[in-house]
Design a protein around this motif. Sequence first.
Motif, mmCIF file in Angstrom:
data_model
loop_
_atom_site.group_PDB
_atom_site.id
_atom_site.type_symbol
_atom_site.label_atom_id
_atom_site.label_comp_id
_atom_site.label_asym_id
_atom_site.label_seq_id
_atom_site.Cartn_x
_atom_site.Cartn_y
_atom_site.Cartn_z
ATOM 1 N N ASN A 5 0.797 -1.244 0.000
ATOM 2 C CA ASN A 5 0.000 0.000 0.000
ATOM 3 C C ASN A 5 0.832 1.299 0.000
ATOM 4 O O ASN A 5 0.577 2.224 0.748
ATOM 5 N N LEU A 6 1.848 1.330 -0.842
ATOM 6 C CA LEU A 6 2.652 2.549 -0.966
ATOM 7 C C LEU A 6 1.910 3.557 -1.816
ATOM 8 O O LEU A 6 1.438 3.224 -2.906
ATOM 9 N N ASP A 7 1.837 4.785 -1.350
ATOM 10 C CA ASP A 7 1.202 5.842 -2.123
ATOM 11 C C ASP A 7 2.278 6.849 -2.528
ATOM 12 O O ASP A 7 2.879 7.499 -1.669
ATOM 13 N N PRO A 8 2.555 6.981 -3.847
ATOM 14 C CA PRO A 8 3.640 7.871 -4.282
ATOM 15 C C PRO A 8 3.397 9.347 -3.956
ATOM 16 O O PRO A 8 4.305 10.158 -4.076
ATOM 17 N N LEU A 9 2.187 9.694 -3.533
ATOM 18 C CA LEU A 9 1.911 11.086 -3.184
ATOM 19 C C LEU A 9 2.067 11.363 -1.691
ATOM 20 O O LEU A 9 1.933 12.494 -1.238
ATOM 21 N N LYS A 10 2.336 10.302 -0.923
ATOM 22 C CA LYS A 10 2.505 10.467 0.525
ATOM 23 C C LYS A 10 4.002 10.522 0.877
ATOM 24 O O LYS A 10 4.771 9.647 0.476
ATOM 25 N N THR A 11 4.368 11.527 1.624
ATOM 26 C CA THR A 11 5.774 11.698 2.017
ATOM 27 C C THR A 11 6.298 10.479 2.766
ATOM 28 O O THR A 11 7.437 10.047 2.565
ATOM 29 N N SER A 12 5.472 9.894 3.611
ATOM 30 C CA SER A 12 5.913 8.751 4.428
ATOM 31 C C SER A 12 6.340 7.553 3.581
ATOM 32 O O SER A 12 7.107 6.701 4.028
ATOM 33 N N SER A 13 5.863 7.492 2.341
ATOM 34 C CA SER A 13 6.236 6.372 1.456
ATOM 35 C C SER A 13 7.713 6.411 1.071
ATOM 36 O O SER A 13 8.258 5.426 0.586
ATOM 37 N N TYR A 14 8.350 7.574 1.245
ATOM 38 C CA TYR A 14 9.739 7.733 0.798
ATOM 39 C C TYR A 14 10.733 7.578 1.949
ATOM 40 O O TYR A 14 11.854 8.025 1.871
ATOM 41 N N ASP A 15 10.271 6.944 3.015
ATOM 42 C CA ASP A 15 11.142 6.748 4.166
ATOM 43 C C ASP A 15 11.869 5.411 4.033
ATOM 44 O O ASP A 15 11.344 4.474 3.438
ATOM 45 N N LEU A 310 12.735 12.613 -6.806
ATOM 46 C CA LEU A 310 13.199 12.780 -8.187
ATOM 47 C C LEU A 310 13.609 11.430 -8.775
ATOM 48 O O LEU A 310 13.313 11.126 -9.936
ATOM 49 N N ILE A 311 14.287 10.611 -7.972
ATOM 50 C CA ILE A 311 14.673 9.265 -8.449
ATOM 51 C C ILE A 311 13.411 8.478 -8.817
ATOM 52 O O ILE A 311 13.355 7.807 -9.846
ATOM 53 N N ALA A 312 12.389 8.604 -7.979
ATOM 54 C CA ALA A 312 11.128 7.885 -8.228
ATOM 55 C C ALA A 312 10.441 8.388 -9.509
ATOM 56 O O ALA A 312 9.658 7.660 -10.119
ATOM 57 N N SER A 313 10.762 9.614 -9.923
ATOM 58 C CA SER A 313 10.167 10.113 -11.180
ATOM 59 C C SER A 313 10.742 9.352 -12.377
ATOM 60 O O SER A 313 10.141 9.296 -13.439
ATOM 61 N N PHE A 314 11.918 8.760 -12.210
ATOM 62 C CA PHE A 314 12.542 7.976 -13.284
ATOM 63 C C PHE A 314 12.118 6.509 -13.251
ATOM 64 O O PHE A 314 11.903 5.914 -14.295
ATOM 65 N N VAL A 315 12.057 5.933 -12.050
ATOM 66 C CA VAL A 315 11.867 4.475 -11.981
ATOM 67 C C VAL A 315 10.643 4.044 -11.170
ATOM 68 O O VAL A 315 10.375 2.855 -11.033
ATOM 69 N N GLY A 316 9.915 5.012 -10.629
ATOM 70 C CA GLY A 316 8.753 4.668 -9.801
ATOM 71 C C GLY A 316 9.169 4.488 -8.342
ATOM 72 O O GLY A 316 10.334 4.232 -8.033
ATOM 73 N N LYS A 319 10.306 0.697 -7.142
ATOM 74 C CA LYS A 319 11.630 0.336 -7.662
ATOM 75 C C LYS A 319 12.713 1.150 -6.950
ATOM 76 O O LYS A 319 13.785 0.637 -6.626
ATOM 77 N N THR A 320 12.427 2.417 -6.662
ATOM 78 C CA THR A 320 13.398 3.257 -5.936
ATOM 79 C C THR A 320 13.722 2.630 -4.590
ATOM 80 O O THR A 320 14.895 2.465 -4.224
ATOM 81 N N LEU A 321 12.690 2.246 -3.850
ATOM 82 C CA LEU A 321 12.906 1.659 -2.519
ATOM 83 C C LEU A 321 13.636 0.321 -2.616
ATOM 84 O O LEU A 321 14.476 -0.014 -1.781
ATOM 85 N N GLU A 322 13.321 -0.411 -3.666
ATOM 86 C CA GLU A 322 13.973 -1.709 -3.891
ATOM 87 C C GLU A 322 15.473 -1.514 -4.150
ATOM 88 O O GLU A 322 16.317 -2.223 -3.597
ATOM 89 N N ILE A 323 15.793 -0.530 -4.993
ATOM 90 C CA ILE A 323 17.198 -0.222 -5.309
ATOM 91 C C ILE A 323 17.939 0.219 -4.043
ATOM 92 O O ILE A 323 19.062 -0.219 -3.767
ATOM 93 N N TYR A 324 17.288 1.073 -3.273
ATOM 94 C CA TYR A 324 17.916 1.568 -2.043
ATOM 95 C C TYR A 324 18.150 0.426 -1.042
ATOM 96 O O TYR A 324 19.177 0.368 -0.371
ATOM 97 N N GLU A 325 17.185 -0.465 -0.978
ATOM 98 C CA GLU A 325 17.325 -1.612 -0.077
ATOM 99 C C GLU A 325 18.515 -2.480 -0.486
ATOM 100 O O GLU A 325 19.291 -2.942 0.355
ATOM 101 N N GLU A 326 18.636 -2.658 -1.777
ATOM 102 C CA GLU A 326 19.753 -3.444 -2.328
ATOM 103 C C GLU A 326 21.090 -2.751 -2.017
ATOM 104 O O GLU A 326 22.076 -3.398 -1.653
ATOM 105 N N ALA A 327 21.117 -1.429 -2.165
ATOM 106 C CA ALA A 327 22.348 -0.671 -1.898
ATOM 107 C C ALA A 327 22.745 -0.786 -0.421
ATOM 108 O O ALA A 327 23.927 -0.906 -0.086
ATOM 109 N N ILE A 328 21.747 -0.761 0.455
ATOM 110 C CA ILE A 328 22.030 -0.890 1.894
ATOM 111 C C ILE A 328 22.557 -2.295 2.192
ATOM 112 O O ILE A 328 23.540 -2.466 2.919
ATOM 113 N N LYS A 329 21.928 -3.284 1.571
ATOM 114 C CA LYS A 329 22.346 -4.683 1.764
ATOM 115 C C LYS A 329 23.801 -4.883 1.306
ATOM 116 O O LYS A 329 24.580 -5.599 1.926
ATOM 117 N N GLU A 330 24.152 -4.193 0.214
ATOM 118 C CA GLU A 330 25.510 -4.329 -0.354
ATOM 119 C C GLU A 330 26.495 -3.338 0.270
ATOM 120 O O GLU A 330 27.605 -3.148 -0.233
#
Length: 344
Positions: A5-15, A310-316, A319-330
Amino acid sequence: MMKSNLDPLKTSSYDYHLPKELIATKPVYPADSAKLLVYNRQTDTITHTTFKSLMEFLPENLSIFLNDTKVIKARIFGQKQSGGKVELLFNKPLFMDRYLVMIRGKVKVGTKLFFPMDLEAEVLEVNEDGSRIVNFIQKDKKLDFLTLVEILNEIGHLPLPPYMNREDEEKDNEDYQTLFAKNYGAVAAPTASLHFTEELLEKINNKYKVDYLTLHVGAGTFKPVDSEEILEHPMHSEYFEIGIEAKKALDEAQKVLAVGTTVTRTIEYYARTNKIQGECDLFLNPVNKPIKVDHLLTNFHLPKSTLIMLIASFVGLEKTLEIYEEAIKERYRFYSYGDGMLII
């Protein structure tokens, strides 16, 4: 785990949660040994590499744009008439030799502040957001921007982002400027460009059309989004300029790589308004996507910031959160002195 239930218009979704030790407080040497996460949108794949291998991932016939702004030593320390200490952060020039600044501590309209080299600041206005408008005076003479910058660079400190949690050092004077920094005006570096070494830059120049534009990064770039809905955020504005050469290159470009979020916003603002100088206040997000920039090279950004949006404007968003999660894992290093990512 991905949140549902991520809403791209809610600030909390980008945490997202970042372990403290992944906040980079110093760069790696050489600069192009920093890690690079490459996300390919066509194949929906992530590749882990380093900046040294950047060229291997760039398509042919690419036009590359960089930001040639230069960071001012914008943090100065002085005192009030009462003798109390004061810290001032220069933000940007306004009209008629008035300047927007942040001042730590209570100061009201009419207050005079005193700094080394006979520099004085007089508070003219206090804005609702806490910023102040001041005049700078030296020996009874109001200072224009270029004179002021010379003085600030003599007496000031580089305004390292607050999350670095340390004072600036001599080495930062080199590390926190890009190799092609030319026009003074920024209070933060366009950090994606800090990864370039002379060698990497030369290779890129030999193969691609490279142009420079200017956007003076302001303190607003670090301002978190406080509103619950992202579209209610009052976007900061920053002065930009696109020279004749860069304008021509943009008009003719088939594929565009923006090095950094500042370059992205400048190009996208131009694509929408046709303006080549002025104040850029464009807010890119999932409901306001890029129309000109195809590829983006950038660092990893703060949670709930306009930059991660801004990153989410390119990949949604997901996907942004997924990429960030991967970066943290690595164990990628985050923020200004950290590692980077390339979206192709």
